[in-house]
Design a protein around this motif. Structure first.
Motif, PDB file in Angstrom:
ATOM      1  N   LEU A  29       5.240   4.383 -10.347  1.00 19.96           N
ATOM      2  CA  LEU A  29       6.123   3.261  -9.055  1.00 19.96           C
ATOM      3  C   LEU A  29       6.325   2.057 -10.004  1.00 19.96           C
ATOM      4  CD1 LEU A  29       5.756   3.002  -6.466  1.00 19.96           C
ATOM      5  CD2 LEU A  29       3.939   1.564  -6.422  1.00 19.96           C
ATOM      6  N   TYR A  30       5.845   1.035 -10.779  1.00 20.02           N
ATOM      7  CA  TYR A  30       6.300  -0.434 -11.848  1.00 20.02           C
ATOM      8  C   TYR A  30       7.426   0.540 -12.302  1.00 20.02           C
ATOM      9  CZ  TYR A  30       1.966  -3.147 -10.974  1.00 20.02           C
ATOM     10  OH  TYR A  30       0.942  -3.510 -10.422  1.00 20.02           O
ATOM     11  N   PRO A 101       1.016  -8.691 -10.163  1.00 16.27           N
ATOM     12  CA  PRO A 101       1.148  -7.214  -9.259  1.00 16.27           C
ATOM     13  C   PRO A 101       2.861  -6.755  -8.700  1.00 16.27           C
ATOM     14  CG  PRO A 101       0.196  -9.189  -8.088  1.00 16.27           C
ATOM     15  CD  PRO A 101       0.964  -9.705 -10.085  1.00 16.27           C
ATOM     16  N   MET A 102       2.676  -5.840  -7.428  1.00 20.01           N
ATOM     17  CA  MET A 102       3.755  -5.547  -6.942  1.00 20.01           C
ATOM     18  C   MET A 102       4.383  -6.754  -6.618  1.00 20.01           C
ATOM     19  SD  MET A 102       5.821  -2.502  -6.407  1.00 20.01           S
ATOM     20  CE  MET A 102       5.539  -0.893  -6.557  1.00 20.01           C
ATOM     21  N   LEU A 137       2.649   1.641  -1.251  1.00 22.73           N
ATOM     22  CA  LEU A 137       1.821   2.162  -2.373  1.00 22.73           C
ATOM     23  C   LEU A 137       1.113   1.621  -3.490  1.00 22.73           C
ATOM     24  CD1 LEU A 137       5.090   4.416  -3.286  1.00 22.73           C
ATOM     25  CD2 LEU A 137       3.225   5.246  -2.289  1.00 22.73           C
ATOM     26  N   SER A 138       1.914   0.538  -4.131  1.00 26.45           N
ATOM     27  CA  SER A 138       1.188  -0.150  -5.213  1.00 26.45           C
ATOM     28  C   SER A 138      -0.875  -0.534  -4.371  1.00 26.45           C
ATOM     29  CB  SER A 138       1.594  -1.523  -5.538  1.00 26.45           C
ATOM     30  OG  SER A 138       2.319  -2.425  -4.662  1.00 26.45           O
ATOM     31  N   GLY A 142      -3.045   1.255  -5.898  1.00 31.87           N
ATOM     32  CA  GLY A 142      -4.475   0.645  -6.712  1.00 31.87           C
ATOM     33  C   GLY A 142      -5.574   0.402  -6.140  1.00 31.87           C
ATOM     34  N   GLY A 143      -6.163   1.850  -5.309  1.00 32.53           N
ATOM     35  CA  GLY A 143      -7.291   1.738  -4.648  1.00 32.53           C
ATOM     36  C   GLY A 143      -7.613   0.492  -3.442  1.00 32.53           C
ATOM     37  N   ASP A 144      -7.084  -0.258  -3.247  1.00 27.66           N
ATOM     38  CA  ASP A 144      -7.204  -1.509  -1.931  1.00 27.66           C
ATOM     39  C   ASP A 144      -7.207  -0.701  -0.553  1.00 27.66           C
ATOM     40  OD1 ASP A 144      -7.262  -3.567   0.158  1.00 27.66           O
ATOM     41  OD2 ASP A 144      -6.848  -4.580  -1.301  1.00 27.66           O
TER      42      ASP A 144
END
Length: 193
Positions: A29-30, A101-102, A137-138, A142-144
């Motif tokens: 994604l990055y 981060p994003m 998506l981040s 990222g498991g959030d």
């Protein structure tokens, strides 16, 4: 938001608590983000940042002691708003730039977060909804627990009214740009005695 949508979001968020991060998907994604030549003047725009558990871990692994909602004391002893733990206050540069981060990566790329110093991404700015999609998506990869499953996000974001409200919210959340040392918003401080 309709009742059915609210219930669906609650189920999605509750289900997301046990989801494991996907580092490869986050890295892809990055890598998909447009390139932009940064002038490195945006330290004054840093503020509290939403980041996923995976992103927080990466910032910490870069050597930055991460503290959510850090309060910054300015040179005159006045308190300013909260800022990012990764911001080096002396030179106003990010100490975790490669692990940022994003939300930090989107700064300057999204039309509602356009760089006030004139940096423009290759191919032009992303629209607000695309920026919000990338942010979601981040969080998801990222498991959030706040991340919404991508197909569900697309369905919810398809509503024009939701798109307008999201754009208005993002527009109101722009950081202060008037002075290099103001981070977000001033907080009055009362001294004892």
């Amino acid at each position: 938001m309709e009742i059915g949508d609210a219930e669906a979001l609650v189920r999605i968020v509750a289900g997301g608590l046990a989801r494991k991060p996907d580092p490869a998907a986050l890295d892809a994604l990055y890598a998909s983000l447009p390139r932009m030549e940064c002038q490195r003047k945006c330290g004054s725009a840093c503020g509290p940042v939403p980041l996923s558990p995976l992103e927080r871990g990466r910032v910490r692994a870069s050597g930055v002691r991460w503290v959510d909602g850090r309060v910054v004391t300015l040179a005159l002893g006045q308190k300013a708003g909260t800022t990012c733990s990764a911001l080096d206050q002396k030179n106003m540069q990010c100490r975790a730039y490669n692990a940022r981060p994003m939300v930090c990566r989107l700064w300057g790329l999204v039309e509602e977060m356009a760089c006030p110093w004139g940096c423009v991404p290759e191919g032009g700015h992303l629209d607000t909804i695309e920026g919000l999609r990338l942010m979601n998506l981040s969080l998801w990869y990222g498991g959030d627990s706040k991340g919404i499953e991508p197909a569900e996000w697309e369905r919810l974001a398809a509503n024009p009214q939701r798109r307008r409200l999201a754009a208005e919210f993002l527009g109101r959340s722009r950081p202060v740009q008037d002075e290099a040392r103001i981070i977000q918003t001033s907080i009055p401080v009362r001294r004892a005695g």
